[in-house]
Design a protein around this motif. Structure first.
Motif, PDB file in Angstrom:
ATOM      1  N   UNK A  89      53.222  21.641  -0.421  1.00  0.00           N
ATOM      2  CA  UNK A  89      53.877  21.520  -1.719  1.00  0.00           C
ATOM      3  C   UNK A  89      55.237  22.205  -1.762  1.00  0.00           C
ATOM      4  N   UNK A  90      55.338  23.335  -1.102  1.00  0.00           N
ATOM      5  CA  UNK A  90      56.544  24.149  -1.240  1.00  0.00           C
ATOM      6  C   UNK A  90      57.438  24.147  -0.005  1.00  0.00           C
ATOM      7  N   UNK A  91      57.036  23.418   1.046  1.00  0.00           N
ATOM      8  CA  UNK A  91      57.839  23.401   2.268  1.00  0.00           C
ATOM      9  C   UNK A  91      57.884  21.994   2.863  1.00  0.00           C
ATOM     10  N   UNK A  92      58.771  21.828   3.836  1.00  0.00           N
ATOM     11  CA  UNK A  92      58.879  20.547   4.525  1.00  0.00           C
ATOM     12  C   UNK A  92      57.599  20.256   5.306  1.00  0.00           C
ATOM     13  N   UNK A  93      57.242  18.984   5.349  1.00  0.00           N
ATOM     14  CA  UNK A  93      56.035  18.580   6.082  1.00  0.00           C
ATOM     15  C   UNK A  93      56.140  18.940   7.560  1.00  0.00           C
ATOM     16  N   UNK A  94      54.996  19.212   8.183  1.00  0.00           N
ATOM     17  CA  UNK A  94      54.940  19.434   9.620  1.00  0.00           C
ATOM     18  C   UNK A  94      54.360  18.210  10.300  1.00  0.00           C
ATOM     19  N   UNK A  95      54.918  17.844  11.444  1.00  0.00           N
ATOM     20  CA  UNK A  95      54.468  16.651  12.167  1.00  0.00           C
ATOM     21  C   UNK A  95      54.249  17.008  13.638  1.00  0.00           C
ATOM     22  N   UNK A  96      53.153  16.543  14.197  1.00  0.00           N
ATOM     23  CA  UNK A  96      52.879  16.752  15.622  1.00  0.00           C
ATOM     24  C   UNK A  96      52.422  15.444  16.242  1.00  0.00           C
ATOM     25  N   UNK A  97      52.842  15.199  17.480  1.00  0.00           N
ATOM     26  CA  UNK A  97      52.427  14.025  18.241  1.00  0.00           C
ATOM     27  C   UNK A  97      51.651  14.507  19.454  1.00  0.00           C
ATOM     28  N   UNK A  98      50.399  14.083  19.536  1.00  0.00           N
ATOM     29  CA  UNK A  98      49.504  14.536  20.604  1.00  0.00           C
ATOM     30  C   UNK A  98      49.462  16.063  20.695  1.00  0.00           C
ATOM     31  N   UNK A  99      49.448  16.691  19.530  1.00  0.00           N
ATOM     32  CA  UNK A  99      49.315  18.146  19.465  1.00  0.00           C
ATOM     33  C   UNK A  99      50.605  18.916  19.645  1.00  0.00           C
ATOM     34  N   UNK A 100      51.716  18.223  19.893  1.00  0.00           N
ATOM     35  CA  UNK A 100      53.001  18.895  20.111  1.00  0.00           C
ATOM     36  C   UNK A 100      53.873  18.724  18.872  1.00  0.00           C
ATOM     37  N   UNK A 101      54.241  19.820  18.183  1.00  0.00           N
ATOM     38  CA  UNK A 101      55.088  19.711  16.995  1.00  0.00           C
ATOM     39  C   UNK A 101      56.448  19.100  17.333  1.00  0.00           C
ATOM     40  N   UNK A 102      56.947  18.285  16.445  1.00  0.00           N
ATOM     41  CA  UNK A 102      58.272  17.701  16.648  1.00  0.00           C
ATOM     42  C   UNK A 102      59.247  18.350  15.672  1.00  0.00           C
ATOM     43  N   UNK A 103      60.511  18.443  16.087  1.00  0.00           N
ATOM     44  CA  UNK A 103      61.525  19.098  15.268  1.00  0.00           C
ATOM     45  C   UNK A 103      62.153  18.154  14.265  1.00  0.00           C
ATOM     46  N   UNK A 104      62.256  16.873  14.645  1.00  0.00           N
ATOM     47  CA  UNK A 104      62.869  15.885  13.758  1.00  0.00           C
ATOM     48  C   UNK A 104      61.877  14.775  13.470  1.00  0.00           C
ATOM     49  N   UNK A 105      61.812  14.410  12.199  1.00  0.00           N
ATOM     50  CA  UNK A 105      60.881  13.358  11.801  1.00  0.00           C
ATOM     51  C   UNK A 105      61.174  12.058  12.528  1.00  0.00           C
TER      52      UNK A 105
END
Length: 361
Positions: A89-105
């Motif tokens: 709610x208060x921060x940018x969404x987090x995204x990971x591909x195959x368990x590895x976080x990505x820096x850019x959507x």
């Protein structure tokens, strides 16, 4: 390309949900406001990072909760992907591909390509140009990561330039800094225009044949790119309109003002076409989008149909259903009658009721 399964937690009206999909046709039926569209929205989000409705992240999280989660398993050729999206709610969404976080959507784009078709899309021809630009941008971003980069950069520069135009009323000494924003706006804008031109040219080659078949050979549909400014000379056009921009306190030249025009037999159907012509053209546009994605990525996209069959007449329904036999499709509807009546092959059926989903086969 298919979605094998999806898990939701505190997403929209779902506290917790796990779904396994068929590689072909998946039907979600139930009364209105039960959560059918939310499933399609979650699928689209998992491939584009955005809601098809333009909703903000905080609006996607279940009421009363601070966070939501999506986990989607995608198979693309011989590759398997697990996409995790953590909504906050208060921060940018987090995204990971195959368990590895990505820096850019943008790193997520292209793993799964989606074509979303809803009743609102049937109005894309007669609505304002913003809807047609959004159609262009969302599809191009899925197909071309360079376009995505240019679009994000362009919008960032545009926002900064517009802010500066407003600040000039209080800080005239800032005017000389407009030069750098004008150059950057033109640089990114030129590449966007080139990407849009190619996309629309390829789309136009497909849409004419589809529309001719949809209209029983009675109509010839053409699509035209109405550029606000030409690719060559964009910087000069931006610079030449600076005085007007300063008076209006906004940027008036660039691809953020582009539009599409749909013409049948030399008639602009947005202005003079019947509702039937506009709806048929919108359906032709979506079917052309599917074919163009196939050509560009050499694979099939995933098709999301949100209660759109009820808005189409018998002939258009048949044409649409006969066009998607080789694509993984997720369809929402209030009942199964239309599929029984059309003897349409249904591979998996889910009943959706008050935030619960039950597989019926």
């Amino acid at each position: 390309m298919i979605i094998q399964s999806m898990e939701l937690k505190n997403f929209r009206n779902y506290r917790e949900l796990k779904l396994n999909f068929d590689p072909n046709t998946n039907i979600f039926y139930g009364d209105n406001a039960q959560g059918k569209t939310n499933i399609l929205e979650a699928a689209y989000l998992s491939g584009t990072t955005k809601s098809h409705k333009g909703s903000r992240d905080r609006e996607l999280i279940r009421f009363g909760e601070e966070e939501g989660h999506l986990r989607t398993f995608v198979k693309k050729g011989s590759m398997d992907y697990r996409i995790d999206i953590h909504l906050k709610k208060s921060r940018t969404k987090g995204i990971a591909i195959n368990g590895v976080p990505i820096k850019k959507a943008g790193e997520l784009f292209g793993i799964a390509n989606f074509v979303f078709f809803s009743p609102e899309d049937l109005s894309i021809i007669k609505e304002g140009p913003a809807e047609r630009r959004r159609f262009l941008d969302m599809e191009l971003c899925q197909l071309d990561k360079l376009y995505l980069h240019d679009l994000v950069s362009y919008n960032r520069v545009l926002a900064q330039r517009n802010r500066l135009l407003k600040d000039l009323a209080f800080r005239r000494d800032l005017e000389e800094t407009l030069d750098i924003w004008d150059l950057n706006l033109a640089e990114y804008g030129k590449r966007m225009i080139a990407g849009r031109e190619l996309f629309i040219r390829q789309l136009g080659e497909i849409i004419s044949g589809i529309h001719r078949r949809l209209s029983g050979g009675k109509e010839a549909l053409e699509i035209f790119y109405e550029k606000n400014a030409e690719e060559e000379g964009l910087y000069e056009a931006i610079r030449g309109n600076r005085e007007r921009d300063k008076k209006m306190k906004t940027s008036t030249v660039g691809p953020h003002r582009d539009d599409l025009r749909f013409v049948i037999d030399s008639v602009d159907i947005r202005k003079f076409g019947s509702q039937g012509q506009q709806r048929t053209a919108a359906l032709s546009l979506k079917l052309s989008e599917i074919e163009l994605v196939k050509q560009r990525i050499h694979d099939t996209p995933i098709l999301l149909l949100d209660d759109v069959l009820s808005e189409l007449d018998h002939n258009r329904q048949n044409y649409l259903l006969n066009s998607i036999h080789d694509i993984q499709t997720m369809i929402t509807c209030t009942g199964l009658d239309e599929f029984v009546n059309h003897r349409f092959s249904v591979n998996k059926v889910f009943r959706v009721m008050d935030g619960t989903v039950q597989s019926e086969n």
